[in-house]
Design an enzyme around this catalytic site. Structure first.
Site, PDB file in Angstrom:
ATOM      1  CE  LYS A 149      -2.975   3.179   0.735  1.00 36.59           C
ATOM      2  NZ  LYS A 149      -4.206   3.535   0.076  1.00 36.59           N
TER       3      LYS A 149
ATOM      4  CB  CYS B 155      -3.515   9.050   0.587  1.00 36.87           C
ATOM      5  SG  CYS B 155      -5.220   9.038   1.153  1.00 36.87           S
TER       6      CYS B 155
HETATM    7  N1  SAJ Z   1      -1.852  15.306  -8.346  1.00 35.58           N
HETATM    8  C1  SAJ Z   1      -0.974  16.056  -9.132  1.00 35.58           C
HETATM    9  N2  SAJ Z   1      -0.667  15.607 -10.377  1.00 35.58           N
HETATM   10  C2  SAJ Z   1      -1.202  14.448 -10.884  1.00 35.58           C
HETATM   11  C3  SAJ Z   1      -2.062  13.688 -10.076  1.00 35.58           C
HETATM   12  C4  SAJ Z   1      -2.376  14.141  -8.811  1.00 35.58           C
HETATM   13  O1  SAJ Z   1      -0.485  17.106  -8.717  1.00 35.58           O
HETATM   14  O2  SAJ Z   1      -0.886  14.124 -12.031  1.00 35.58           O
HETATM   15  C5  SAJ Z   1      -2.185  15.767  -6.987  1.00 35.58           C
HETATM   16  C6  SAJ Z   1      -3.676  15.978  -6.740  1.00 35.58           C
HETATM   17  O3  SAJ Z   1      -4.097  17.231  -7.174  1.00 35.58           O
HETATM   18  C7  SAJ Z   1      -3.753  15.834  -5.229  1.00 35.58           C
HETATM   19  C8  SAJ Z   1      -2.705  14.767  -4.933  1.00 35.58           C
HETATM   20  O4  SAJ Z   1      -1.852  14.738  -6.080  1.00 35.58           O
HETATM   21  O5  SAJ Z   1      -3.386  17.025  -4.575  1.00 35.58           O
HETATM   22  C9  SAJ Z   1      -3.257  13.396  -4.679  1.00 35.58           C
HETATM   23  O6  SAJ Z   1      -4.357  13.111  -5.525  1.00 35.58           O
HETATM   24  P1  SAJ Z   1      -4.619  11.703  -6.222  1.00 35.58           P
HETATM   25  O7  SAJ Z   1      -5.862  11.794  -7.025  1.00 35.58           O
HETATM   26  O8  SAJ Z   1      -3.399  11.259  -6.930  1.00 35.58           O
HETATM   27  O9  SAJ Z   1      -4.774  10.690  -5.016  1.00 35.58           O
HETATM   28  P2  SAJ Z   1      -5.657  10.630  -3.652  1.00 35.58           P
HETATM   29  O10 SAJ Z   1      -4.807  11.135  -2.528  1.00 35.58           O
HETATM   30  O11 SAJ Z   1      -7.005  11.218  -3.831  1.00 35.58           O
HETATM   31  O12 SAJ Z   1      -5.839   9.039  -3.522  1.00 35.58           O
HETATM   32  C10 SAJ Z   1      -4.692   8.196  -3.491  1.00 35.58           C
HETATM   33  C11 SAJ Z   1      -4.918   7.037  -4.471  1.00 35.58           C
HETATM   34  N3  SAJ Z   1      -3.657   6.313  -4.694  1.00 35.58           N
HETATM   35  C12 SAJ Z   1      -3.149   6.117  -5.915  1.00 35.58           C
HETATM   36  O13 SAJ Z   1      -3.666   6.553  -6.915  1.00 35.58           O
HETATM   37  C13 SAJ Z   1      -1.884   5.317  -5.988  1.00 35.58           C
HETATM   38  C14 SAJ Z   1      -6.007   6.130  -3.940  1.00 35.58           C
HETATM   39  O14 SAJ Z   1      -6.153   4.989  -4.758  1.00 35.58           O
HETATM   40  C15 SAJ Z   1      -5.674   5.703  -2.503  1.00 35.58           C
HETATM   41  O15 SAJ Z   1      -6.681   4.876  -1.951  1.00 35.58           O
HETATM   42  C16 SAJ Z   1      -5.569   6.949  -1.653  1.00 35.58           C
HETATM   43  O16 SAJ Z   1      -4.495   7.734  -2.177  1.00 35.58           O
HETATM   44  C17 SAJ Z   1      -5.307   6.552  -0.221  1.00 35.58           C
HETATM   45  O17 SAJ Z   1      -6.252   6.600   0.581  1.00 35.58           O
HETATM   46  O18 SAJ Z   1      -4.189   6.109   0.088  1.00 35.58           O
END
Ligand code: SAJ
Length: 405
Positions: A204, A258
């Protein structure tokens, strides 16, 4: 009917509790917040997640879901409480997991299964067993089952992903893994992969560290492009035409509870070995200050006293402002004396952390666009993508998400 007790009724616990309540289990959800317990017992919800309100309402009305401040006897206990880190030293804070486990110890009986869903450092599932042992020396621990089944759902798509995603299950022994597998197979359509507890815990953390490192790569490209005067969005689009290259998006930083947290659990357990993972965290954490400094410099140059800031949430199309880079940027801008015309379609009033500045005004999109000649786009909410481009003409734009390219 099998009884399930879910500890922690947040973004993971509540959707899980209400989902399994509609799958033939009798569910008791436990939370330390009285207001949360009361809201759920009225068939309502305290968080924003598509379709969750309908599910909770029907689960409560059918009598299969109840909320309480204290746990009760059950066959399966699911721990879904927060696992933050201590700001100092980025050390994992397992206080909530420990107190959840100690709170259920008095009602545990032979044959019960304890599942840890909270994202946790390697070794936490084994610690759960140690805590139970401390509380209940009368129990034969060979007859209590412990497994880690990390949650993997994406906020905004939780109910869909709870059912469709593959799950990893790692028991402290094979019997624990098999017991947990039987439970998850009753409501998960994705494949279930069995392993040991330590591997499940690290898997994870690895998933989120992978994403963090990839976002950091994009953010580093953004710094490089600024220096070399290259358009980073065009660069990424072009490089991603290669069949084996898929670059993520640079942005104002990585938020949420996360991705910005979990990689630190790896760094804390193996500091010498986690050089890349640590560097990625540092790059992503540097973004809000960098972007805020650019906006402040532009406002000074243009002699502007206000800035429109579009979006406060930690990512697109959610209402969650926790650990949001947009919030950090707005705080820095407000502290510099600028008036902030903030737009966040998912909230009705500013949280205390922003209201206390006095110079941040929450308003609708047209008013903010009209009110300042500097527009900073901080979150890629769908509403902002649809903005009439003519309203942006003659404005200085900081499009941190690249949606108006
Ligand atoms: N972000 C960027 N650039 C990107 C993608 C995301 O700057 O290309 C930023 C987003 O704006 C945000 C942050 O990253 O601020 C995180 O967003 P996210 O959509 O990547 O992820 P979370 O935190 O909403 O959810 C993640 C997910 N993990 C993965 O995709 C590997 C989700 O599946 C997990 O369950 C969750 O973390 C968790 O609870 O751990």
């Amino acid at each position: 009917m099998k009884k399930i007790c879910v500890l922690g009724l947040g973004y993971i616990g509540l959707p899980t509790a209400s989902l399994v309540a509609t799958k033939g289990y009798s569910v008791l959800g436990v939370d330390v917040q009285k207001s949360t317990v009361d809201t759920i017992n009225q068939g309502q919800i305290h968080i924003h997640e598509p379709d969750l309100d309908i599910l909770v309402k029907s689960a409560v009305q059918s009598g299969h879901l109840k909320a309480s401040l204290t746990p009760d006897e059950a066959d399966i206990f699911i721990v879904a409480v927060p696992t933050p880190f201590f700001e100092e030293g980025f050390k994992p804070d397992l206080t909530y997991v420990e107190s959840a486990v100690r709170s259920i110890a008095p009602v545990l009986k032979s044959g019960d299964l304890l599942i840890l869903e909270s994202t946790s450092p390697v070794g936490t599932t084994e610690k759960m067993r140690d805590w139970v042992k401390e509380e209940r020396s009368d129990l034969n621990l060979d007859e209590i089952y412990f497994a880690h089944c990390p949650e993997r759902v994406l906020p905004g798509q939780i109910l869909k992903e709870l059912i469709l995603n593959d799950r990893i299950i790692g028991g402290i022994n094979t019997a624990s893994s098999l017991k947990a597998q039987e439970f998850y197979a009753s409501f998960v359509n994705g494949s279930i992969h069995l392993t040991d507890a330590r591997t499940a815990e690290l898997a994870k953390l690895t998933e989120n560290a992978f994403r963090d490192v990839n976002i950091a790569f994009a953010n580093e490209l953004s710094y490089i492009c600024e220096k070399l005067d290259v358009d980073v969005w065009q660069l990424i689009a072009l490089a991603s035409k290669h069949p084996r290259v898929k670059i993520l998006n640079p942005g104002p930083g990585v938020g949420g509870h996360c991705i910005a947290v979990d990689p630190w659990f790896i760094v804390d357990s193996a500091p010498e070995e986690s050089r890349l993972i640590r560097a990625a965290r540092e790059i992503n954490d540097s973004r809000p200050k960098h972007i805020a400094a650019k906006i402040i410099a532009a406002a000074k140059k243009e002699k502007q006293s206000s800035v429109a800031c579009l979006g406060l949430a930690f990512k697109a199309n959610v209402d969650d402002l926790r650990s949001s880079p947009a919030v950090e940027i707005v705080q820095i801008l407000a502290a510099s004396g600028l008036t902030i015309l903030a737009v966040e379609p998912h909230i009705k009033s500013l949280p205390k952390a922003l209201a206390k500045y006095g110079n941040i005004k929450l308003m609708d999109l047209p008013s903010a666009l009209q009110g300042s000649s500097i527009i900073s786009l901080l979150v890629d909410h769908s509403q902002f993508r649809a903005v009439d481009r003519s309203l942006l003409a003659k404005k200085q734009i900081f499009d941190t998400r690249g949606i108006w390219q």
